[in-house]
Design a protein around this motif. Sequence first.
Motif: not given
Length: 290
Positions: A27-39, A118-130
């Motif tokens: 099972r994998i989960d997004g790391r810090g995706f609350h902030k990521f989704s807001a960004k 329309e939304l290019p990725l920028s640092l910090p990039l998305p990552s996942f843990d598992g």
Amino acid sequence: MANSKYEYVKDFEQPDILLPNTWIVVRIDGRGFHKFSAKYAFEKPNDRRALDLMNAAAKAVMTELSDIFIAYGISDEYSFVFHKSCTLFERRSSKLVTTIVSTFTAHFVYLWSSFFPELPLSLPLPSFDGRAVLYPTVQNLRDYMSWRQVDCHINNLYNTTFWALIQKGGMDAKDAEKELAGSVAAGKNEILFSRFGINYNNEPEIYKKGSVVFRDYELVEPGSVTEVVDEDSAKVVEELQLSKTQEEKDRKRRAKARITVQHVDIIKDEFWERRPWMLSNKPGKIPKEP
């Protein structure tokens, strides 16, 4: 590797081979995706683009790892399931988890622009843990899958009501949380329908049931397959494993099968009975082209 006086350091490596004859769920989960989704201003309560991106990355993982027979995803998490007879990477936990996490993350980043042009990725990039979890019986495995799908429904009903109160009802987050505190499903459905004219039953299935990813073979009629998986079998791994020749044939058949993403009920028996190849680990019949 050449012998040297430094070779002793290999003795510090600890074995992490997973228990044989058990179903493996990574099972994998997004790391810090609350902030990521807001960004990236994800739409609330659900962003279809983000979910479709997750599904595309999951399909890519299954394409590269044919040993995975089913995957299930909701929000920023995905569960990948290996048959109990799987011997990939000699069942080393670290290899299985890191391969899935890195492959999923790589495709998530690679495919991002296809879903968010329309939304290019920028640092910090998305990552996942598992992590890898073992389940000894078919019932344990199905209960795990059911737990995740029930969670999907509970969380989505809450989020749909919560954001309706904010977006349509003019409340702030604190007042919406207070309004829903202690509420049950019937109460949330009543709020949605009576105040906002939203019939929760008409919400898209992907939001209510999550996403199920698997190889598409011809469905069978329930009860037409006599062979069942003996979950209490005392067979050792060697007895469960196929010959190298048969294993290679099955691998090729899996590679030919189309990987599909569906939003269906995996709690009821019908899903599993019509797809006996999942638990038997024997590829089904490839559907004929229309």
